[in-house]
Scaffold this motif. Structure first.
Motif, PDB file in Angstrom:
ATOM      1  N   VAL A   1      15.945 -28.647 -61.450  1.00 20.98           N
ATOM      2  CA  VAL A   1      14.743 -28.101 -61.798  1.00 20.98           C
ATOM      3  C   VAL A   1      14.204 -27.050 -60.479  1.00 20.98           C
ATOM      4  O   VAL A   1      13.241 -26.478 -60.616  1.00 20.98           O
ATOM      5  CB  VAL A   1      13.517 -29.323 -61.317  1.00 20.98           C
TER       6      VAL A   1
ATOM      7  N   GLN B   1      13.096 -31.718 -75.438  1.00 19.61           N
ATOM      8  CA  GLN B   1      12.956 -32.391 -74.198  1.00 19.61           C
ATOM      9  C   GLN B   1      14.292 -32.795 -73.503  1.00 19.61           C
ATOM     10  O   GLN B   1      13.991 -33.319 -72.459  1.00 19.61           O
ATOM     11  CB  GLN B   1      11.699 -33.658 -74.153  1.00 19.61           C
TER      12      GLN B   1
ATOM     13  N   ALA C   1      15.554 -23.830 -64.620  1.00 17.52           N
ATOM     14  CA  ALA C   1      14.300 -24.455 -63.864  1.00 17.52           C
ATOM     15  C   ALA C   1      12.946 -23.581 -64.306  1.00 17.52           C
ATOM     16  O   ALA C   1      13.066 -22.322 -64.594  1.00 17.52           O
ATOM     17  CB  ALA C   1      15.027 -24.035 -62.704  1.00 17.52           C
ATOM     18  N   LEU C   2      12.010 -24.429 -63.963  1.00 15.83           N
ATOM     19  CA  LEU C   2      10.740 -23.646 -63.966  1.00 15.83           C
ATOM     20  C   LEU C   2      10.490 -22.823 -62.902  1.00 15.83           C
ATOM     21  O   LEU C   2      10.820 -23.148 -61.713  1.00 15.83           O
ATOM     22  CB  LEU C   2       9.602 -24.918 -64.044  1.00 15.83           C
TER      23      LEU C   2
ATOM     24  N   ASN D   1      12.994 -33.081 -66.423  1.00 14.59           N
ATOM     25  CA  ASN D   1      13.035 -31.509 -66.449  1.00 14.59           C
ATOM     26  C   ASN D   1      11.843 -31.023 -65.436  1.00 14.59           C
ATOM     27  O   ASN D   1      11.850 -29.816 -65.475  1.00 14.59           O
ATOM     28  CB  ASN D   1      12.682 -31.001 -67.981  1.00 14.59           C
ATOM     29  N   ASN D   2      11.378 -31.739 -64.595  1.00 17.96           N
ATOM     30  CA  ASN D   2      10.257 -31.178 -63.702  1.00 17.96           C
ATOM     31  C   ASN D   2      10.455 -31.964 -62.388  1.00 17.96           C
ATOM     32  O   ASN D   2      11.228 -32.958 -62.431  1.00 17.96           O
ATOM     33  CB  ASN D   2       8.900 -31.246 -64.202  1.00 17.96           C
ATOM     34  N   THR D   3       9.996 -31.057 -61.253  1.00 18.22           N
ATOM     35  CA  THR D   3       9.993 -31.795 -59.977  1.00 18.22           C
ATOM     36  C   THR D   3       9.253 -33.271 -59.997  1.00 18.22           C
ATOM     37  O   THR D   3       9.730 -33.936 -58.948  1.00 18.22           O
ATOM     38  CB  THR D   3       9.463 -30.933 -58.940  1.00 18.22           C
ATOM     39  N   LYS D   4       8.038 -33.366 -60.717  1.00 15.11           N
ATOM     40  CA  LYS D   4       7.257 -34.456 -60.423  1.00 15.11           C
ATOM     41  C   LYS D   4       8.097 -35.672 -60.895  1.00 15.11           C
ATOM     42  O   LYS D   4       8.152 -36.735 -60.194  1.00 15.11           O
ATOM     43  CB  LYS D   4       5.998 -34.375 -61.189  1.00 15.11           C
TER      44      LYS D   4
END
Length: 433
Positions: free
Chosen positions: A405, A67, A411-412, A121-124
């Motif tokens: 991100v 993570q 990035a996802l 690691n994510n937009t949220k």
């Protein structure tokens, strides 16, 4: 009762950290910026909450190494080089005991900035982190704005005791920096009642900045308002609110406030202003004579007797640029300026990437407002000693996370609208034999 409430909230968040390290870095940012425990009067006031949360977060990341993904870009590398250079200069500092204590504090701040860049690691979580930064200082903007209005601007707005924003000038710069980020919330909010709530918070925060009586913050405020209008999508609304600020100041601020602000143009007769000039010349002299500067917290009476034009007029650097120059020499200042430039460029890169994607308008707005915040901080910080404050690096963290991100190779993938369903014959024809 307040101590128990704060302790329960922090402990509740700490229970989530082993599962989600991102909660740890957000809690760390909240405690570092708002210092809610400093608003208590009992056991919670002096308990080492920041160390406890930071330690638990590091353990959580150690147990979940997958993570942690630290971006490998020029901005992050420059920050690491800046940290390394400050570590190199500290053994040569003129005030050894003071220097190592400050090195310890600054390294903790910058180290956890790197941890935050790797843990989210994510937009949220990126949006949640931005919200934590905004609300942590927005609390003092709301409180200070109400105080300014109710007192008629007759008393100075101060920050909580024992924090980096305790001084009126430091609090003013922090609130000045947060105004564009509050405006980002206004731009994104769809519910009318909450949208105007964010607009009210922005105005109250501006009132708190003015109520601080900080002349340095006022200069940064002017530059920031112009950039805020240029960067905002809703230029008509933004321009109207900006124009409202001037008559509101004239109506509510007392004569003593105008006397304080008018002294900006009379710096030669102002002992405080001339003291700053003396400190700036001290920084230039010590950096010219010592390649590594004077080390952390070198602005002392002993050193002023050697390097200052007026050895008896001892002042703090009152400028983040001269602070870095005096403490870490020209190399330190160059690294610091390159770091700020790369942060701005990161924001521009994010805005270009989001330009033609309506789904990413939130990211474009956030990057633009972070740039405005940086401008306000750099302009106001030219007269304040806050080169290593958490807030500056938290704003940069937001920009790094947006690039991470959305754009970086780690990035996802961004969701794209599903293509129209193909007809059965067309689908069959498209299959490979």
């Amino acid at each position: 009762m307040r101590d128990v409430l704060i302790a329960l909230v922090i402990c509740g968040l700490m229970l989530q950290i082993p599962k989600r390290p991102a909660v740890g870095v957000m809690t760390f940012a909240w405690l570092s910026l708002m210092n809610p425990h400093r608003l208590t009067y009992g056991f919670a006031f002096s308990f080492p909450w920041v160390a406890a949360v930071g330690g638990l977060t590091l353990v959580s990341l150690f147990m979940r190494p997958g993570q942690f993904k630290l971006p490998r870009n020029a901005l992050v590398i420059t920050l690491i080089l800046f940290m390394a250079w400050m570590t190199i200069t500290t053994p040569f500092a003129f005030e050894q005991e003071r220097a190592w204590g400050e090195w310890n504090r600054v390294m903790k701040t910058l180290f956890f900035a790197l941890v935050t860049m790797g843990a989210i690691n994510n937009t949220k979580d990126t949006r949640l982190f931005a919200l934590v930064v905004i609300l942590s200082l927005g609390f003092y903007g709301f409180k200070g704005g109400l105080f300014t209005i109710m007192s008629g601007g007759s008393s100075r707005v101060m920050g909580p005791t024992g924090t980096y924003i305790a001084d009126n000038n430091d609090l003013a710069l922090a609130l000045l920096t947060i105004v564009p980020l509050v405006w980002y919330l206004y731009l994104q909010e769809k519910r009318r009642w909450l949208r105007w709530g964010w607009a009210l918070l922005a105005l109250l925060t501006i009132a708190a900045v003015l109520g601080s009586y900080s002349r340095g913050a006022l200069l940064g405020f002017g530059a920031m308002l112009v950039m805020l209008w240029l960067k905002s999508r809703k230029k008509m609304v933004t321009g109207t609110l900006v124009l409202l600020v001037v008559p509101l100041v004239v109506m509510f601020m007392p004569e003593q406030w105008f006397g304080r602000m008018n002294s900006i143009g009379e710096y030669k007769e102002d002992g405080s202003a001339m003291g700053r000039v003396n400190a700036w010349r001290f920084a230039i002299n010590i950096a010219s004579d010592n390649f590594m500067g004077g080390g952390f917290l070198t602005f002392t009476p002993r050193m002023f007797r050697i390097y200052a034009p007026d050895p008896n007029d001892v002042h703090a650097p009152h400028s983040l640029y001269f602070q870095v120059l005096g403490e870490h020499g020209i190399v330190g200042l160059i690294l610091f300026l390159v770091f700020l430039f790369l942060a701005w460029r990161t924001g521009s890169r994010v805005m270009r990437f989001c330009k033609n994607n309506p789904e990413l308008k939130w990211a474009s707005d956030l990057a633009a407002m972070c740039q405005v915040s940086l401008l306000g901080y750099c302009a106001g910080g030219a007269f304040l000693t806050l080169a290593y404050a958490d807030l500056l690096y938290d704003v940069v963290i937001i920009l790094v996370l947006l690039e991470k991100v959305l754009i970086s190779k780690d990035a996802l993938p961004i969701r794209q609208p599903a293509p129209a369903a193909q007809s059965a014959p067309a689908a069959l024809e498209s299959r490979p034999a």
